[in-house]
Enzyme design. Structure first.
Site, PDB file in Angstrom:
ATOM      1  N   ASP A 192       0.875  -1.220   0.063  1.00  0.00           N
ATOM      2  CA  ASP A 192      -0.066  -0.019  -0.109  1.00  0.00           C
ATOM      3  C   ASP A 192       0.941   1.297  -0.132  1.00  0.00           C
ATOM      4  O   ASP A 192       1.290   1.562   1.024  1.00  0.00           O
ATOM      5  CB  ASP A 192      -1.023  -0.159   1.493  1.00  0.00           C
ATOM      6  CG  ASP A 192      -1.806   1.270   1.602  1.00  0.00           C
ATOM      7  OD1 ASP A 192      -2.092   1.951   0.390  1.00  0.00           O
ATOM      8  OD2 ASP A 192      -1.999   1.586   2.517  1.00  0.00           O
ATOM      9  N   LYS A 243       0.021   3.772  -2.417  1.00  0.00           N
ATOM     10  CA  LYS A 243      -0.881   4.811  -2.883  1.00  0.00           C
ATOM     11  C   LYS A 243       0.002   5.601  -3.909  1.00  0.00           C
ATOM     12  O   LYS A 243       0.177   6.964  -3.692  1.00  0.00           O
ATOM     13  CB  LYS A 243      -1.368   5.781  -1.843  1.00  0.00           C
ATOM     14  CG  LYS A 243      -2.351   4.954  -0.940  1.00  0.00           C
ATOM     15  CD  LYS A 243      -3.098   5.962   0.197  1.00  0.00           C
ATOM     16  CE  LYS A 243      -3.812   5.051   1.127  1.00  0.00           C
ATOM     17  NZ  LYS A 243      -3.209   4.089   2.014  1.00  0.00           N
ATOM     18  N   ASP A 249       2.096  10.230  -9.298  1.00  0.00           N
ATOM     19  CA  ASP A 249       3.015  10.699  -9.985  1.00  0.00           C
ATOM     20  C   ASP A 249       2.754  10.991 -11.435  1.00  0.00           C
ATOM     21  O   ASP A 249       1.420  10.635 -12.015  1.00  0.00           O
ATOM     22  CB  ASP A 249       4.408  10.160  -9.721  1.00  0.00           C
ATOM     23  CG  ASP A 249       5.509  11.173  -9.537  1.00  0.00           C
ATOM     24  OD1 ASP A 249       5.659  11.945 -10.466  1.00  0.00           O
ATOM     25  OD2 ASP A 249       6.243  11.054  -8.595  1.00  0.00           O
TER      26      ASP A 249
HETATM   27  O1  LIG Z   1      -5.374   1.979   1.252  1.00  0.00           O
HETATM   28  C1  LIG Z   1      -5.611   1.702   2.375  1.00  0.00           C
HETATM   29  O2  LIG Z   1      -5.143   0.662   2.521  1.00  0.00           O
HETATM   30  C2  LIG Z   1      -6.313   2.802   3.197  1.00  0.00           C
HETATM   31  C3  LIG Z   1      -7.200   3.547   2.558  1.00  0.00           C
HETATM   32  C4  LIG Z   1      -8.156   4.508   3.195  1.00  0.00           C
HETATM   33  O3  LIG Z   1      -8.940   5.174   2.624  1.00  0.00           O
HETATM   34  N1  LIG Z   1      -7.968   4.501   4.598  1.00  0.00           N
HETATM   35  C5  LIG Z   1      -7.547   3.293   5.237  1.00  0.00           C
HETATM   36  O4  LIG Z   1      -7.434   3.556   6.403  1.00  0.00           O
HETATM   37  N2  LIG Z   1      -6.302   2.906   4.541  1.00  0.00           N
HETATM   38  C6  LIG Z   1      -5.285   1.973   5.265  1.00  0.00           C
HETATM   39  O5  LIG Z   1      -5.896   1.075   6.228  1.00  0.00           O
HETATM   40  C7  LIG Z   1      -5.420   1.034   7.266  1.00  0.00           C
HETATM   41  C8  LIG Z   1      -6.335   1.394   8.169  1.00  0.00           C
HETATM   42  O6  LIG Z   1      -5.810   1.019   9.616  1.00  0.00           O
HETATM   43  P1  LIG Z   1      -6.831   0.970  10.883  1.00  0.00           P
HETATM   44  O7  LIG Z   1      -7.374   2.409  10.971  1.00  0.00           O
HETATM   45  O8  LIG Z   1      -5.711   0.962  12.029  1.00  0.00           O
HETATM   46  O9  LIG Z   1      -7.534  -0.136  10.761  1.00  0.00           O
HETATM   47  C9  LIG Z   1      -4.318   1.872   7.380  1.00  0.00           C
HETATM   48  O10 LIG Z   1      -2.880   1.042   6.828  1.00  0.00           O
HETATM   49  C10 LIG Z   1      -4.342   2.809   6.289  1.00  0.00           C
HETATM   50  O11 LIG Z   1      -3.345   3.472   5.735  1.00  0.00           O
END
Ligand SMILES: O=C(O)c1cc(=O)[nH]c(=O)n1[C@@H]1O[C@H](COP(=O)(O)O)[C@@H](O)[C@H]1O
Length: 233
Positions: free
Chosen positions: A63, A65, A68
Site C-alpha cells: 500500500d 498509494k 506521480d
Molecule cells: O489504502 C488503504 O489501505 C487505506 C485507504 C483508506 O482510505 N483508508 C485507510 O485507512 N487505509 C489504510 O487502512 C489501514 C487502516 O488501519 P486502521 O484504521 O488501524 O484499521 C491503514 O493502514 C490505512 O493506511
C-alpha cells in the site's frame, strides 16, 4: 478458488520496522494469511518483507498509494510487481490508473485504485476544493477505474452498495475503515463493522489498530474472521 474468512481479512502491518512486523506475523501465526505493508513499514525497510512473507505462504498487499507522472507510476509499479505482491494501491486518477495498469502488465500484481480516503468526509473534500461529495467522487473514480481495467478499488464501507451496483463483479471492493462494534474509531470517519462490510458486498476488509493494539492480536483476528464467516453464511 473460493475465499476463506482468513483470505478476506487483510491485516495492516502499520508498524515501525522489520523486527516489529516479524514479531506480529509470528504472533498471528496461521490465523492470518493476508498482510498489508503500508508506508510506515515500507519506509522502515519493510519492502524486503514482501518476498520473505510471500515465501512463507502469505499474500501481500503493498500500500504505497502511488501518484506521480505516468512514466514514474508505470516504472514504480513494474518494480513492485517484481517483488511478488498480490495488490498495489495507486490513487484512482485516470493517468495514474492507466500508468499502473501498464506497469503491472505481464505480472500477477493486481492494482487497486484508492477512491476517497476513509478519514475524509464531505467537509474535508470541500476544504480540498472538490465540488463533488464523497458519494459522487467515489462513483466517478469507480467508473474511471473500471474503464482503466484495473483489478479493484479501495473505498469505505459506506459506498459498498452503490459501488457494487455500478461496477458489478468487474472490480474487487476492498474496504478499510472497519471497526468491530465498540472499537475506537481513531482518525477513521466512514466506518462499519466487519459484518456490515460483508453484508454490503466487500471482497476484503483491511484492519490495523483493532488487531495490532489488542491485548491478544491473534484472538482479535480470530474474532473478526468468525464475524466474517457468520456474515457470509
Ligand atoms: O489504502 C488503504 O489501505 C487505506 C485507504 C483508506 O482510505 N483508508 C485507510 O485507512 N487505509 C489504510 O487502512 C489501514 C487502516 O488501519 P486502521 O484504521 O488501524 O484499521 C491503514 O493502514 C490505512 O493506511
Amino acid at each position: 478458488m473460493p475465499k476463506t474468512a482468513s483470505d478476506r481479512l487483510i491485516v495492516a502491518l502499520d508498524l515501525p520496522d522489520v523486527a516489529a512486523a516479524r514479531d506480529m506475523v509470528a504472533a498471528l501465526g496461521d490465523a492470518v494469511s493476508f498482510y498489508k505493508i503500508g508506508m510506515e513499514l515500507a519506509y522502515g525497510g519493510g519492502l524486503a518483507l514482501v518476498e520473505e512473507f510471500s515465501r512463507a505462504g502469505k499474500q501481500i498487499f503493498v500500500d504505497l498509494k502511488l501518484h506521480d507522472i505516468g512514466n514514474t507510476v508505470e516504472k514504480a509499479t513494474a518494480q513492485i510487481a517484481k517483488l511478488g505482491a498480490r495488490f498495489l494501491t495507486v490513487h484512482a486518477l485516470p493517468q495514474t490508473l492507466a500508468a499502473a495498469k501498464r506497469g503491472s502488465e505481464g505480472s500477477t500484481l493486481q492494482v487497486l485504485g484508492v477512491t476517497v480516503m476513509t478519514s475524509y468526509d464531505d467537509a474535508d473534500l470541500a476544504a480540498c476544493g472538490y465540488r463533488l461529495n464523497v458519494c459522487d467522487l467515489v462513483a466517478l473514480r469507480a467508473r474511471q477505474a473500471r474503464d482503466a481495467g484495473i483489478a479493484g478499488l479501495i473505498l469505505s464501507p459506506e459506498e459498498l452498495v452503490s459501488t457494487r451496483a455500478l461496477v458489478g463483479q468487474s472490480l474487487l471492493l476492498v474496504t478499510p475503515g472497519v471497526r468491530p462494534a465498540g472499537a475506537a474509531l481513531g482518525d477513521q470517519k466512514r466506518v462499519a463493522t466487519p459484518s456490515e462490510a460483508f453484508a454490503r458486498g466487500a471482497d476484503h476488509i483491511v484492519v490495523g489498530r483493532p488487531i495490532l493494539a489488542a491485548p491478544d492480536p491473534r484472538a482479535a483476528a480470530r474474532a473478526i474472521q468468525a464475524e466474517i464467516a457468520q456474515a457470509r453464511s
